[in-house]
Design a protein around this motif. Structure first.
Motif, PDB file in Angstrom:
ATOM      1  N   PHE A  53       0.792  -1.455  -0.099  1.00  0.00           N
ATOM      2  CA  PHE A  53      -0.075   0.117   0.068  1.00  0.00           C
ATOM      3  C   PHE A  53       0.868   1.321  -0.093  1.00  0.00           C
ATOM      4  CE2 PHE A  53      -4.110  -2.019   0.718  1.00  0.00           C
ATOM      5  CZ  PHE A  53      -3.431  -3.222   1.348  1.00  0.00           C
ATOM      6  N   ILE A  54       0.790   2.093  -1.063  1.00  0.00           N
ATOM      7  CA  ILE A  54       1.909   3.056  -1.167  1.00  0.00           C
ATOM      8  C   ILE A  54       1.039   4.360  -1.355  1.00  0.00           C
ATOM      9  CG2 ILE A  54       3.789   1.500  -1.698  1.00  0.00           C
ATOM     10  CD1 ILE A  54       3.338   2.631  -4.790  1.00  0.00           C
ATOM     11  N   GLN A  55       1.811   5.604  -1.319  1.00  0.00           N
ATOM     12  CA  GLN A  55       1.111   6.731  -1.774  1.00  0.00           C
ATOM     13  C   GLN A  55       1.475   6.962  -3.368  1.00  0.00           C
ATOM     14  OE1 GLN A  55      -1.226   7.252   1.087  1.00  0.00           O
ATOM     15  NE2 GLN A  55      -0.757   9.083   0.097  1.00  0.00           N
ATOM     16  N   GLU A  56       0.738   7.694  -3.928  1.00  0.00           N
ATOM     17  CA  GLU A  56       0.945   8.345  -5.416  1.00  0.00           C
ATOM     18  C   GLU A  56       2.486   9.033  -5.464  1.00  0.00           C
ATOM     19  OE1 GLU A  56      -2.060  10.393  -7.024  1.00  0.00           O
ATOM     20  OE2 GLU A  56      -0.962  10.704  -9.008  1.00  0.00           O
ATOM     21  N   GLY A  57       3.241   8.664  -6.311  1.00  0.00           N
ATOM     22  CA  GLY A  57       4.641   9.259  -6.362  1.00  0.00           C
ATOM     23  C   GLY A  57       5.786   8.496  -5.701  1.00  0.00           C
ATOM     24  N   GLU A  58       5.433   7.326  -5.004  1.00  0.00           N
ATOM     25  CA  GLU A  58       6.398   6.798  -4.459  1.00  0.00           C
ATOM     26  C   GLU A  58       7.019   5.985  -5.091  1.00  0.00           C
ATOM     27  OE1 GLU A  58       4.966   6.834   0.360  1.00  0.00           O
ATOM     28  OE2 GLU A  58       4.805   4.925  -0.711  1.00  0.00           O
ATOM     29  N   ASP A  59       8.218   5.142  -4.766  1.00  0.00           N
ATOM     30  CA  ASP A  59       8.750   4.175  -5.815  1.00  0.00           C
ATOM     31  C   ASP A  59       8.368   3.034  -5.060  1.00  0.00           C
ATOM     32  OD1 ASP A  59      11.697   5.838  -6.255  1.00  0.00           O
ATOM     33  OD2 ASP A  59       9.854   6.366  -7.442  1.00  0.00           O
ATOM     34  N   VAL A  60       8.273   1.572  -6.001  1.00  0.00           N
ATOM     35  CA  VAL A  60       7.853   0.282  -5.521  1.00  0.00           C
ATOM     36  C   VAL A  60       8.891  -0.464  -6.030  1.00  0.00           C
ATOM     37  CG1 VAL A  60       6.107  -1.390  -6.025  1.00  0.00           C
ATOM     38  CG2 VAL A  60       5.340   0.934  -5.652  1.00  0.00           C
ATOM     39  N   SER A  61       9.327  -1.455  -4.985  1.00  0.00           N
ATOM     40  CA  SER A  61       9.882  -2.681  -5.703  1.00  0.00           C
ATOM     41  C   SER A  61       9.596  -4.081  -5.006  1.00  0.00           C
ATOM     42  CB  SER A  61      11.737  -2.417  -4.781  1.00  0.00           C
ATOM     43  OG  SER A  61      12.402  -3.262  -5.206  1.00  0.00           O
ATOM     44  N   MET A  62       9.478  -5.027  -6.043  1.00  0.00           N
ATOM     45  CA  MET A  62       9.091  -6.367  -5.661  1.00  0.00           C
ATOM     46  C   MET A  62      10.277  -7.405  -6.433  1.00  0.00           C
ATOM     47  SD  MET A  62       5.738  -6.254  -8.059  1.00  0.00           S
ATOM     48  CE  MET A  62       5.445  -4.616  -7.759  1.00  0.00           C
ATOM     49  N   ASN A  63      10.258  -8.598  -5.961  1.00  0.00           N
ATOM     50  CA  ASN A  63      11.209  -9.520  -6.526  1.00  0.00           C
ATOM     51  C   ASN A  63      10.662 -10.926  -6.395  1.00  0.00           C
ATOM     52  OD1 ASN A  63      12.640 -11.034  -3.919  1.00  0.00           O
ATOM     53  ND2 ASN A  63      12.211  -8.974  -3.238  1.00  0.00           N
ATOM     54  N   CYS A  64      11.493 -11.662  -7.026  1.00  0.00           N
ATOM     55  CA  CYS A  64      11.126 -13.269  -7.186  1.00  0.00           C
ATOM     56  C   CYS A  64      12.352 -13.960  -7.078  1.00  0.00           C
ATOM     57  CB  CYS A  64      10.514 -13.439  -8.307  1.00  0.00           C
ATOM     58  SG  CYS A  64       8.642 -13.180  -8.504  1.00  0.00           S
ATOM     59  N   THR A  65      12.367 -15.092  -6.304  1.00  0.00           N
ATOM     60  CA  THR A  65      13.421 -15.766  -6.315  1.00  0.00           C
ATOM     61  C   THR A  65      12.985 -17.302  -6.577  1.00  0.00           C
ATOM     62  OG1 THR A  65      13.122 -16.114  -3.783  1.00  0.00           O
ATOM     63  CG2 THR A  65      14.542 -14.345  -4.521  1.00  0.00           C
ATOM     64  N   SER A  66      14.094 -18.102  -6.658  1.00  0.00           N
ATOM     65  CA  SER A  66      13.750 -19.390  -6.855  1.00  0.00           C
ATOM     66  C   SER A  66      14.938 -20.432  -6.690  1.00  0.00           C
ATOM     67  CB  SER A  66      13.582 -19.926  -8.400  1.00  0.00           C
ATOM     68  OG  SER A  66      13.319 -21.152  -8.751  1.00  0.00           O
ATOM     69  N   SER A  67      14.879 -21.375  -6.159  1.00  0.00           N
ATOM     70  CA  SER A  67      16.044 -22.552  -5.969  1.00  0.00           C
ATOM     71  C   SER A  67      16.513 -23.162  -7.279  1.00  0.00           C
ATOM     72  CB  SER A  67      15.468 -23.657  -5.009  1.00  0.00           C
ATOM     73  OG  SER A  67      14.558 -24.443  -5.671  1.00  0.00           O
ATOM     74  N   SER A  68      15.705 -22.723  -8.371  1.00  0.00           N
ATOM     75  CA  SER A  68      16.243 -23.524  -9.723  1.00  0.00           C
ATOM     76  C   SER A  68      16.866 -22.324 -10.505  1.00  0.00           C
ATOM     77  CB  SER A  68      15.007 -23.947 -10.447  1.00  0.00           C
ATOM     78  OG  SER A  68      14.437 -24.951  -9.735  1.00  0.00           O
ATOM     79  N   ILE A  69      17.494 -22.564 -11.543  1.00  0.00           N
ATOM     80  CA  ILE A  69      18.005 -21.569 -12.578  1.00  0.00           C
ATOM     81  C   ILE A  69      17.071 -21.623 -13.777  1.00  0.00           C
ATOM     82  CG2 ILE A  69      19.899 -21.268 -14.279  1.00  0.00           C
ATOM     83  CD1 ILE A  69      21.688 -22.676 -12.558  1.00  0.00           C
ATOM     84  N   PHE A  70      16.835 -20.271 -14.129  1.00  0.00           N
ATOM     85  CA  PHE A  70      15.910 -19.641 -15.067  1.00  0.00           C
ATOM     86  C   PHE A  70      16.669 -19.298 -16.221  1.00  0.00           C
ATOM     87  CE2 PHE A  70      11.547 -20.247 -13.496  1.00  0.00           C
ATOM     88  CZ  PHE A  70      11.824 -20.851 -12.231  1.00  0.00           C
ATOM     89  N   ASN A  71      16.038 -19.376 -17.312  1.00  0.00           N
ATOM     90  CA  ASN A  71      16.621 -18.889 -18.754  1.00  0.00           C
ATOM     91  C   ASN A  71      15.840 -17.693 -19.134  1.00  0.00           C
ATOM     92  OD1 ASN A  71      18.515 -20.631 -19.259  1.00  0.00           O
ATOM     93  ND2 ASN A  71      17.058 -22.181 -20.644  1.00  0.00           N
ATOM     94  N   THR A  72      14.650 -17.401 -18.429  1.00  0.00           N
ATOM     95  CA  THR A  72      13.837 -16.139 -18.985  1.00  0.00           C
ATOM     96  C   THR A  72      12.992 -15.752 -17.821  1.00  0.00           C
ATOM     97  OG1 THR A  72      13.501 -17.132 -21.247  1.00  0.00           O
ATOM     98  CG2 THR A  72      12.048 -15.369 -20.508  1.00  0.00           C
ATOM     99  N   TRP A  73      12.951 -14.593 -17.565  1.00  0.00           N
ATOM    100  CA  TRP A  73      12.291 -13.984 -16.417  1.00  0.00           C
ATOM    101  C   TRP A  73      11.133 -12.871 -17.211  1.00  0.00           C
ATOM    102  CZ3 TRP A  73      11.970 -15.294 -11.357  1.00  0.00           C
ATOM    103  CH2 TRP A  73      12.673 -16.008 -10.938  1.00  0.00           C
ATOM    104  N   LEU A  74       9.985 -13.051 -16.756  1.00  0.00           N
ATOM    105  CA  LEU A  74       9.081 -12.116 -17.293  1.00  0.00           C
ATOM    106  C   LEU A  74       8.206 -11.694 -16.298  1.00  0.00           C
ATOM    107  CD1 LEU A  74       7.522 -14.862 -19.907  1.00  0.00           C
ATOM    108  CD2 LEU A  74       9.266 -12.998 -20.535  1.00  0.00           C
ATOM    109  N   TRP A  75       7.724 -10.273 -16.570  1.00  0.00           N
ATOM    110  CA  TRP A  75       6.909  -9.468 -15.469  1.00  0.00           C
ATOM    111  C   TRP A  75       5.529  -9.027 -16.023  1.00  0.00           C
ATOM    112  CZ3 TRP A  75       7.577  -9.317 -10.238  1.00  0.00           C
ATOM    113  CH2 TRP A  75       8.949  -9.598  -9.875  1.00  0.00           C
ATOM    114  N   TYR A  76       4.678  -9.575 -15.404  1.00  0.00           N
ATOM    115  CA  TYR A  76       3.028  -9.318 -16.099  1.00  0.00           C
ATOM    116  C   TYR A  76       2.368  -8.279 -15.034  1.00  0.00           C
ATOM    117  CZ  TYR A  76       3.929 -12.693 -19.481  1.00  0.00           C
ATOM    118  OH  TYR A  76       4.360 -13.628 -20.591  1.00  0.00           O
ATOM    119  N   LYS A  77       1.325  -7.880 -15.346  1.00  0.00           N
ATOM    120  CA  LYS A  77       0.465  -7.066 -14.751  1.00  0.00           C
ATOM    121  C   LYS A  77      -0.946  -7.634 -14.918  1.00  0.00           C
ATOM    122  CE  LYS A  77      -1.386  -2.457 -13.384  1.00  0.00           C
ATOM    123  NZ  LYS A  77      -2.490  -1.655 -14.139  1.00  0.00           N
TER     124      LYS A  77
END
Lengths: 117, 115
Positions: free
Chosen positions: B12-36
């Motif tokens: 929950f953030i205020q308009e104008g603020e920056d946002v950061s989110m992340n994903c981790t895995s125990s496996s190796i990935f060849n491709t990472w995609l971000w969707y909304k």
């Protein structure tokens, strides 16, 4: 960009009937399409991988006789929910893989809200 | 099936603020995609990453493919009300075989922006 059309967007059916959902790649050919199921406030769960000209590959726990997948052409895959029951009510989403080589994209349809009454 | 570890679960953030989110895995990935994903709609691709260490921007969005190939982050700068929605990371694992085109999804980050 790549466009995937999914139809219908909403469907209500009676328990025991079958429902077909279509997924079309409009401006590209897709040898591989995917079908997902999404429950409210949850992530997408892969049901099956649809391969043009061959049988679909189902994920563990997904009944292939209940969720029939047909990928008869390079631009169309269909998912038929057979003998639907209320517990099959969910949001179903398809996606298609496009591109070549190491870089390819996965474009999603707009989803189908299935309600079984 | 396997899912990626995506955090935070909600913000929950205020308009104008920056946002950061992340994903981790125990496996190796060849491709990472971000969707909304907006309510009642399918996911829409925001950024695609294909190489370890790759840093890619799309307007106010920036994403990076972790050097270990086991993680990725998405930053949104100067958030606006229309940024509201659920953000999903997705990855394609590094393995061969007929099922190597499958995507694995994170559980999503629900973003709320207060005007």
């Amino acid at each position: 960009g790549a466009v995937v059309s999914q139809h219908p967007s909403r469907v209500i059916c009676k328990s025991g009937t079958s429902v077909k959902i279509e997924c079309r790649s409009l401006d590209f050919q897709a040898t591989t399409m995917f079908w997902y199921r999404q429950f409210p406030k949850q992530s997408l769960m892969l049901m099956a991988t649809s391969n043009e000209g061959s049988k679909a590959t189902y994920e563990q726990g997904v009944e292939k006789d209940k969720f029939l997948i047909n990928h008869a052409s390079l631009t169309l895959s269909t998912l038929t929910v057979t003998s639907a029951h209320p517990e099959d009510s969910s949001f179903y989403i398809c996606s298609a893989r496009e591109g070549q080589g190491a870089k390819y994209g996965y474009t999603f349809g707009s989803g189908t809200r299935l309600t079984v009454v | 099936g396997q899912q990626l570890n995506q955090s935070p679960q909600s913000m929950f953030i205020q308009e104008g603020e920056d946002v950061s989110m992340n994903c981790t895995s125990s496996s190796i990935f060849n491709t990472w995609l971000w969707y909304k994903q907006d309510p009642g709609e399918g996911p829409v691709l925001l950024i695609a990453l294909y190489k370890a260490g790759e840093l890619t921007s799309n307007g106010r969005l920036t994403a990076q493919f972790g050097i270990t190939r086991k993680d990725s982050f998405l930053n949104i700068s100067a958030s606006i009300p229309s940024d509201v929605g659920i953000y999903f990371c997705a990855g394609r694992r590094a393995r061969s075989g007929g099922s190597n085109y499958k995507l694995t999804f994170g559980k999503g980050t629900l973003l709320t922006v207060n005007p």
